[in-house]
Design a protein around this motif. Sequence first.
Motif, PDB file in Angstrom:
ATOM      1  N   UNK A  12       0.821  -1.208   0.000  1.00 37.32           N
ATOM      2  CA  UNK A  12       0.000   0.000   0.000  1.00 37.32           C
ATOM      3  C   UNK A  12       0.855   1.258   0.000  1.00 37.32           C
ATOM      4  N   UNK A  13       1.895   1.260   0.824  1.00 39.41           N
ATOM      5  CA  UNK A  13       2.777   2.420   0.905  1.00 39.41           C
ATOM      6  C   UNK A  13       3.503   2.639  -0.415  1.00 39.41           C
ATOM      7  N   UNK A  14       3.959   1.557  -1.024  1.00 40.40           N
ATOM      8  CA  UNK A  14       4.669   1.663  -2.290  1.00 40.40           C
ATOM      9  C   UNK A  14       3.813   2.273  -3.386  1.00 40.40           C
ATOM     10  N   UNK A  15       2.532   1.936  -3.396  1.00 39.53           N
ATOM     11  CA  UNK A  15       1.624   2.462  -4.418  1.00 39.53           C
ATOM     12  C   UNK A  15       1.206   3.905  -4.122  1.00 39.53           C
ATOM     13  N   UNK A  16       0.983   4.205  -2.851  1.00 38.45           N
ATOM     14  CA  UNK A  16       0.479   5.534  -2.480  1.00 38.45           C
ATOM     15  C   UNK A  16       1.548   6.615  -2.618  1.00 38.45           C
ATOM     16  N   UNK A  17       2.795   6.277  -2.317  1.00 39.71           N
ATOM     17  CA  UNK A  17       3.864   7.276  -2.323  1.00 39.71           C
ATOM     18  C   UNK A  17       4.159   7.809  -3.730  1.00 39.71           C
ATOM     19  N   UNK A  18       3.842   7.029  -4.757  1.00 39.42           N
ATOM     20  CA  UNK A  18       4.118   7.472  -6.123  1.00 39.42           C
ATOM     21  C   UNK A  18       3.519   8.862  -6.367  1.00 39.42           C
ATOM     22  N   UNK A  19       4.295   9.727  -7.005  1.00 39.27           N
ATOM     23  CA  UNK A  19       3.845  11.102  -7.257  1.00 39.27           C
ATOM     24  C   UNK A  19       2.656  11.084  -8.206  1.00 39.27           C
ATOM     25  N   UNK A  20       1.611  11.769  -7.819  1.00 45.12           N
ATOM     26  CA  UNK A  20       0.421  11.834  -8.650  1.00 45.12           C
ATOM     27  C   UNK A  20      -0.402  13.042  -8.297  1.00 45.12           C
ATOM     28  N   UNK A  53     -13.458  -2.093  -1.019  1.00 40.94           N
ATOM     29  CA  UNK A  53     -14.212  -2.562  -2.183  1.00 40.94           C
ATOM     30  C   UNK A  53     -13.389  -3.540  -3.013  1.00 40.94           C
ATOM     31  N   UNK A  54     -12.109  -3.217  -3.194  1.00 39.42           N
ATOM     32  CA  UNK A  54     -11.243  -4.089  -3.977  1.00 39.42           C
ATOM     33  C   UNK A  54     -11.059  -5.455  -3.339  1.00 39.42           C
ATOM     34  N   UNK A  55     -10.758  -5.472  -2.050  1.00 40.07           N
ATOM     35  CA  UNK A  55     -10.537  -6.735  -1.343  1.00 40.07           C
ATOM     36  C   UNK A  55     -11.832  -7.551  -1.274  1.00 40.07           C
ATOM     37  N   UNK A 126      -7.019   1.834 -10.151  1.00 41.12           N
ATOM     38  CA  UNK A 126      -6.136   0.750 -10.587  1.00 41.12           C
ATOM     39  C   UNK A 126      -5.244   0.281  -9.439  1.00 41.12           C
ATOM     40  N   UNK A 127      -4.770   1.240  -8.624  1.00 37.57           N
ATOM     41  CA  UNK A 127      -3.897   0.880  -7.508  1.00 37.57           C
ATOM     42  C   UNK A 127      -4.654   0.225  -6.358  1.00 37.57           C
ATOM     43  N   UNK A 128      -5.789   0.825  -5.981  1.00 31.90           N
ATOM     44  CA  UNK A 128      -6.502   0.346  -4.793  1.00 31.90           C
ATOM     45  C   UNK A 128      -7.483  -0.780  -5.098  1.00 31.90           C
ATOM     46  N   UNK A 129      -8.461  -0.492  -5.964  1.00 31.64           N
ATOM     47  CA  UNK A 129      -9.510  -1.478  -6.222  1.00 31.64           C
ATOM     48  C   UNK A 129      -8.986  -2.684  -6.990  1.00 31.64           C
ATOM     49  N   UNK A 130      -8.259  -2.423  -8.082  1.00 30.67           N
ATOM     50  CA  UNK A 130      -7.821  -3.531  -8.936  1.00 30.67           C
ATOM     51  C   UNK A 130      -6.585  -4.243  -8.378  1.00 30.67           C
ATOM     52  N   UNK A 131      -5.491  -3.505  -8.201  1.00 28.48           N
ATOM     53  CA  UNK A 131      -4.235  -4.149  -7.806  1.00 28.48           C
ATOM     54  C   UNK A 131      -4.260  -4.654  -6.361  1.00 28.48           C
ATOM     55  N   UNK A 132      -4.514  -3.744  -5.409  1.00 33.24           N
ATOM     56  CA  UNK A 132      -4.572  -4.180  -4.008  1.00 33.24           C
ATOM     57  C   UNK A 132      -5.719  -5.166  -3.796  1.00 33.24           C
ATOM     58  N   UNK A 133      -6.820  -4.953  -4.524  1.00 31.58           N
ATOM     59  CA  UNK A 133      -7.945  -5.871  -4.412  1.00 31.58           C
ATOM     60  C   UNK A 133      -7.599  -7.264  -4.885  1.00 31.58           C
TER      61      UNK A 133
END
Length: 199
Positions: A12-20, A53-55, A126-133
């Motif tokens: 989760x941290x790896x995905x969230x830290x990405x600049x966006x 929702x993803x999980x 894509x990061x939360x629902x799809x990938x982490x899910x």
Amino acid sequence: MLAHYLKGFGMGLGLIIAIGAQNAHVLRMGLQRQHVLLTVATCIACEIMLISAGVAGIGTLIERNPALLALARWGGAAFLAWYGLRSWRSALSPHELKAAAASAMGTGKALTTVLAVTLLNPHCYLDTVVLLGAVGGQQGAGKWWFAAGAMTAAVAWFTTLGFGARLLSPWFARPLSWRVLDGLIGVVMFALAISLLAG
């Protein structure tokens, strides 16, 4: 269960830290010291909702629907391009951009803006629902521990970014620093839009 929790936290941290767009907005609000709690709390609430929702299985359904993925890709690219253009316009603007002077945004606008930056950005889904899910769904009985770890990462990151931004205030007291930040944000937004369409 600790292993599932730590795996969720790390991923989760790896995905969230990405600049966006979302992180750029939280940083800006933190630097300007306006609606920081509202911005941080809204980001955390959205992350918790989307990870749950993803999980719970929605990520798998979206991943299998080409029409939804295409809509997210093109709509998201358009939003990111618009955000990038807005940042570049701000970077080229002759007026001064001071953290202490940005008090015009009301609560309603602040909430609407952070919701738009979060929920209109397909990378968020894509990061939360799809990938982490998808990864969370593979954890079996430990999937909610995995989700809890990812949620904890979101709480830690957005709190640190929003409330820690004030430490950078002396550097951003100069208008040139704001212009550089806006210019970089514009570049990142267009890069994300292009990568979204290329993917």
